[in-house]
Write an enzyme that holds these catalytic residues in place. Structure first.
Site, mmCIF file in Angstrom:
data_model
loop_
_atom_site.group_PDB
_atom_site.id
_atom_site.type_symbol
_atom_site.label_atom_id
_atom_site.label_comp_id
_atom_site.label_asym_id
_atom_site.label_seq_id
_atom_site.Cartn_x
_atom_site.Cartn_y
_atom_site.Cartn_z
ATOM 1 N N ARG A 188 0.632 -1.199 0.070
ATOM 2 C CA ARG A 188 -0.107 -0.070 0.039
ATOM 3 C C ARG A 188 0.831 1.259 -0.053
ATOM 4 N NH1 ARG A 188 -3.079 -2.804 3.916
ATOM 5 N NH2 ARG A 188 -2.588 -1.221 5.573
ATOM 6 N N ARG A 192 8.171 7.194 -4.454
ATOM 7 C CA ARG A 192 7.923 8.294 -5.609
ATOM 8 C C ARG A 192 9.287 8.997 -5.726
ATOM 9 N NH1 ARG A 192 2.831 10.092 -3.149
ATOM 10 N NH2 ARG A 192 1.226 8.776 -3.450
ATOM 11 N N ARG A 266 -5.213 -7.952 14.089
ATOM 12 C CA ARG A 266 -4.587 -6.870 14.929
ATOM 13 C C ARG A 266 -5.614 -6.123 15.315
ATOM 14 N NH1 ARG A 266 -0.401 -6.540 18.049
ATOM 15 N NH2 ARG A 266 0.946 -4.776 18.080
ATOM 16 N N ARG A 297 0.695 6.798 15.496
ATOM 17 C CA ARG A 297 0.104 8.127 15.063
ATOM 18 C C ARG A 297 -0.502 9.112 16.014
ATOM 19 N NH1 ARG A 297 -2.346 5.185 9.445
ATOM 20 N NH2 ARG A 297 -3.560 3.860 10.803
ATOM 21 N N GLU A 322 -2.961 7.171 18.532
ATOM 22 C CA GLU A 322 -3.507 5.415 17.889
ATOM 23 C C GLU A 322 -2.221 4.597 18.695
ATOM 24 O OE1 GLU A 322 -4.525 5.396 14.017
ATOM 25 O OE2 GLU A 322 -3.561 3.327 13.972
ATOM 26 N N TYR A 370 -8.388 -6.533 3.804
ATOM 27 C CA TYR A 370 -8.491 -5.187 4.165
ATOM 28 C C TYR A 370 -9.018 -4.509 3.001
ATOM 29 C CZ TYR A 370 -6.969 -0.407 5.160
ATOM 30 O OH TYR A 370 -6.988 0.969 5.472
ATOM 31 N N ASP A 372 -10.405 -0.709 1.572
ATOM 32 C CA ASP A 372 -10.924 0.630 1.879
ATOM 33 C C ASP A 372 -12.170 0.634 1.580
ATOM 34 O OD1 ASP A 372 -8.564 2.117 2.610
ATOM 35 O OD2 ASP A 372 -7.827 1.659 0.522
HETATM 36 P P1 FAD Z 1 -17.413 -2.398 9.017
HETATM 37 O O1 FAD Z 1 -17.193 -1.058 8.941
HETATM 38 O O2 FAD Z 1 -16.621 -3.163 10.084
HETATM 39 O O3 FAD Z 1 -18.800 -2.906 9.453
HETATM 40 C C1 FAD Z 1 -19.411 -3.957 9.623
HETATM 41 C C2 FAD Z 1 -20.424 -3.821 10.577
HETATM 42 O O4 FAD Z 1 -21.092 -5.218 11.068
HETATM 43 C C3 FAD Z 1 -19.975 -2.995 12.098
HETATM 44 O O5 FAD Z 1 -20.745 -2.024 12.244
HETATM 45 C C4 FAD Z 1 -20.267 -4.408 12.897
HETATM 46 O O6 FAD Z 1 -20.748 -3.746 14.361
HETATM 47 C C5 FAD Z 1 -21.544 -5.143 12.462
HETATM 48 N N1 FAD Z 1 -21.634 -6.445 12.694
HETATM 49 C C6 FAD Z 1 -20.761 -7.472 12.908
HETATM 50 N N2 FAD Z 1 -21.183 -8.373 13.320
HETATM 51 C C7 FAD Z 1 -22.610 -8.175 13.702
HETATM 52 C C8 FAD Z 1 -23.530 -8.846 14.280
HETATM 53 N N3 FAD Z 1 -23.483 -10.130 14.424
HETATM 54 N N4 FAD Z 1 -24.720 -8.501 14.313
HETATM 55 C C9 FAD Z 1 -25.077 -7.165 13.809
HETATM 56 N N5 FAD Z 1 -23.996 -6.487 13.537
HETATM 57 C C10 FAD Z 1 -22.905 -6.993 13.184
HETATM 58 N N6 FAD Z 1 -10.960 3.286 4.099
HETATM 59 C C11 FAD Z 1 -10.769 4.325 3.396
HETATM 60 O O7 FAD Z 1 -11.348 4.426 2.309
HETATM 61 N N7 FAD Z 1 -10.096 5.296 3.912
HETATM 62 C C12 FAD Z 1 -9.352 5.539 4.846
HETATM 63 O O8 FAD Z 1 -8.680 6.560 5.272
HETATM 64 C C13 FAD Z 1 -9.546 4.161 5.811
HETATM 65 N N8 FAD Z 1 -8.811 4.238 6.924
HETATM 66 C C14 FAD Z 1 -8.832 3.271 7.836
HETATM 67 C C15 FAD Z 1 -8.218 3.229 9.060
HETATM 68 C C16 FAD Z 1 -8.027 2.088 9.782
HETATM 69 C C17 FAD Z 1 -7.356 2.111 11.153
HETATM 70 C C18 FAD Z 1 -8.669 1.076 9.443
HETATM 71 C C19 FAD Z 1 -8.649 -0.168 10.042
HETATM 72 C C20 FAD Z 1 -9.506 0.983 8.305
HETATM 73 C C21 FAD Z 1 -9.573 2.033 7.522
HETATM 74 N N9 FAD Z 1 -10.315 2.103 6.120
HETATM 75 C C22 FAD Z 1 -10.303 3.312 5.403
HETATM 76 C C23 FAD Z 1 -11.154 1.067 5.683
HETATM 77 C C24 FAD Z 1 -12.679 1.010 6.376
HETATM 78 O O9 FAD Z 1 -12.669 0.949 7.797
HETATM 79 C C25 FAD Z 1 -13.493 -0.225 5.759
HETATM 80 O O10 FAD Z 1 -13.263 -0.118 4.379
HETATM 81 C C26 FAD Z 1 -14.830 -0.066 6.188
HETATM 82 O O11 FAD Z 1 -14.865 -0.417 7.564
HETATM 83 C C27 FAD Z 1 -15.572 -1.188 5.493
HETATM 84 O O12 FAD Z 1 -16.870 -1.476 5.833
HETATM 85 P P2 FAD Z 1 -17.611 -2.714 6.261
HETATM 86 O O13 FAD Z 1 -18.954 -2.383 6.225
HETATM 87 O O14 FAD Z 1 -17.074 -3.733 5.245
HETATM 88 O O15 FAD Z 1 -17.074 -3.190 7.629
HETATM 89 N N1 UDP Z 2 4.421 1.910 7.231
HETATM 90 C C1 UDP Z 2 5.515 2.520 7.727
HETATM 91 N N2 UDP Z 2 6.027 3.488 7.971
HETATM 92 C C2 UDP Z 2 4.948 4.760 8.200
HETATM 93 C C3 UDP Z 2 3.875 4.439 7.610
HETATM 94 C C4 UDP Z 2 3.490 2.922 6.951
HETATM 95 O O1 UDP Z 2 6.447 1.469 7.849
HETATM 96 O O2 UDP Z 2 5.446 5.826 8.532
HETATM 97 C C5 UDP Z 2 4.119 0.587 6.628
HETATM 98 C C6 UDP Z 2 3.557 -0.366 7.929
HETATM 99 O O3 UDP Z 2 4.126 -1.612 7.767
HETATM 100 C C7 UDP Z 2 2.055 -0.196 7.676
HETATM 101 C C8 UDP Z 2 2.026 -0.082 6.046
HETATM 102 O O4 UDP Z 2 3.116 0.557 5.772
HETATM 103 O O5 UDP Z 2 1.576 -1.343 8.241
HETATM 104 C C9 UDP Z 2 0.840 0.292 5.475
HETATM 105 O O6 UDP Z 2 0.707 1.709 5.931
HETATM 106 P P1 UDP Z 2 -0.621 2.632 5.980
HETATM 107 O O7 UDP Z 2 -0.459 3.923 6.541
HETATM 108 O O8 UDP Z 2 -1.100 2.473 4.540
HETATM 109 O O9 UDP Z 2 -1.666 1.927 6.845
HETATM 110 P P2 UDP Z 2 -3.090 1.900 7.407
HETATM 111 O O10 UDP Z 2 -3.561 3.522 7.267
HETATM 112 O O11 UDP Z 2 -4.022 1.220 6.875
HETATM 113 O O12 UDP Z 2 -2.822 1.804 8.885
#
Ligand code: FAD
Ligand code: UDP
Length: 385
Positions: A188, A192, A266, A297, A322, A370, A372
């Site tokens: 990911r 550049r 995780r 972060r 975080e 994973y 987005d």
């Molecule tokens: P979820 O959002 O997890 O929704 C699943 C839902 O199902 C939850 O509300 C849960 O409570 C519900 N559920 C589960 N089991 C049950 C049950 N038994 N009964 C009733 N309800 C239930 N994406 C981006 O595009 N941009 C970003 O900047 C970005 N940043 C992220 C940062 C982090 C730290 C992480 C971990 C992810 C990030 N993502 C980002 C990804 C984004 O969070 C996901 O794309 C999104 O959550 C996917 O939606 P989903 O509906 O598949 O899952």
């Molecule tokens: N990463 C790193 N240094 C940074 C940022 C990211 O080594 O400053 C690595 C790390 O392994 C991380 C991966 O790049 O798990 C993906 O980073 P990203 O920021 O895309 O992860 P997310 O936003 O999903 O946590």
């Protein structure tokens, strides 16, 4: 059953009740599409108190700042269809994400671009010079087919940048040395050889202009979508009619009582603080790479809405540290480990899901992937293409 069979199933069972489990991006898009295209009532079950899943955000009453409750969420996509679709439910701001990394007493832009390389080596390389310089560093590592994250990283940027910017951060994030992690995690992160500190290389990007809450409530605004929050599917499913069509976006292993074993994730822990200053760190996200800093972060959410002048005028801000955390069953699952052991387990659960009539499994928890937000939307929209 396979997702591509969903529309066929809905057509062949026009009176079967439809349940969508989980009101994150995936569940909300399925509910919206089925209500709009099939004019069918959809019951959307969500075990949390609010909809939005991990993309949920709220407004802090003290500062007026929109808080992304599960970590920073920036909508970005290369998929024109998804971009056109999502803008039917919200306007988007022109926000462009950038990230900075603090490590070893310095501040670098992240991902690694020409400025990062020049700052790190104290040089003034042109793109061609930087490429030639790093190519030599990469060659010294002698990695032809990377087998893990460390080998992949040194084969992309060489040992020096890896040790400084990737090793410590990654070890904290995953609780393991990068040599024990799959190389896919680092895919990911682009490298550049030009001055371009945009975090995402996508043509379309932004934040919902009035916030994520409005986007989600608009997605499910149809009177045909009946939202039931605070309801766990596993407590309810026995009462479902036998012919019910179920689109499930929770954890796939839980769906089958974890009978083959538990898929590993995780987790993260967030520590929130309201600070009485106008601007705490000057940008939305600063990464911390030093191993002795326990968090990875700091998010400062007001930077996602520079146009929300009233909130900025208050002179207060919301930050969130975080911390990576060990995941235990029942806890919040953030990143799938995705190694071979877990992928094998996943394929056994997927085979079970495919054998179960009228059951469709999707989303990041269902796919153990994973995704987005745009990827989650694309997965759902593809079923109705
Ligand atoms: P979820 O959002 O997890 O929704 C699943 C839902 O199902 C939850 O509300 C849960 O409570 C519900 N559920 C589960 N089991 C049950 C049950 N038994 N009964 C009733 N309800 C239930 N994406 C981006 O595009 N941009 C970003 O900047 C970005 N940043 C992220 C940062 C982090 C730290 C992480 C971990 C992810 C990030 N993502 C980002 C990804 C984004 O969070 C996901 O794309 C999104 O959550 C996917 O939606 P989903 O509906 O598949 O899952
Ligand atoms: N990463 C790193 N240094 C940074 C940022 C990211 O080594 O400053 C690595 C790390 O392994 C991380 C991966 O790049 O798990 C993906 O980073 P990203 O920021 O895309 O992860 P997310 O936003 O999903 O946590």
């Amino acid at each position: 059953m396979k997702l591509i069979q969903l529309t066929e199933t809905l057509r062949s069972a026009p009176t079967a009740p439809v349940f969508v489990v989980g009101a994150g991006v995936t569940g909300c898009v399925f509910a919206e599409r089925i209500a709009s295209l099939f004019r069918r009532t959809v019951v959307l079950l969500e075990k949390r108190a609010e909809i939005g899943g991990n993309s949920r955000a709220d407004i802090d009453p003290e500062t007026g700042v929109e808080r992304h409750l599960y970590g920073s969420h920036i909508f970005h996509t290369t998929n024109r269809g998804v971009w056109d679709y999502v803008r039917r439910f919200s306007d988007f701001t022109p926000y462009r994400h950038r990230v900075f990394l603090k490590v070893g007493g310095r501040v670098y832009s992240m991902p690694i671009d020409l400025k990062t390389i020049n700052d790190f080596y104290g040089t003034q390389f042109s793109p061609a010079e930087a490429r030639a310089f790093l190519t030599e560093k990469i060659r010294e590592e002698g990695v032809s087919a990377p087998r893990n994250l460390e080998e992949k990283a040194v084969s992309l940027v060489g040992r020096g940048l890896y040790e400084c910017m990737i090793r410590g951060y990654t070890a904290k994030q995953w609780g393991r040395d990068p040599s024990e992690l799959p190389e896919s995690i680092i895919n990911r992160l682009p490298v550049r050889y030009r001055y371009d500190d945009a975090y995402f290389s996508t043509p379309w990007q932004g934040i919902p202009a009035k916030g994520y809450a409005e986007l989600f409530s608009n997605l499910v605004r149809s009177p045909l979508v009946e939202v039931r929050t605070g309801v766990d599917f596993f407590a309810e499913r026995r009462s479902f009619p036998r012919n019910a069509v179920v689109i499930y976006t929770g954890m796939i292993d839980r769906l089958f009582d974890n009978r083959f074993g538990t898929l590993e994730w995780r987790s993260l822990r967030f520590e929130w603080e309201n600070v009485p200053v106008q601007d705490y760190q000057g940008t939305s996200v600063v990464n911390y790479g030093d191993p002795d800093v326990p968090f990875t972060r700091i998010h400062e959410f007001k930077h996602y809405h520079p146009e929300w002048k009233e909130s900025w005028a208050l002179g207060k801000t919301v930050i969130c540290r975080e911390y990576p955390a060990v995941w235990a069953p029942g806890g919040d699952a953030y990143y799938p480990l995705g190694d071979e052991k877990n992928r094998t387990l996943l394929s056994r659960y997927m085979a079970e899901a495919e054998k179960t009539p009228n059951l469709f499994v999707a989303g990041r928890l269902g796919s153990y992937q994973y995704l987005d937000m745009d990827g989650a939307m694309a997965q759902a929209l593809a079923c109705f293409a």
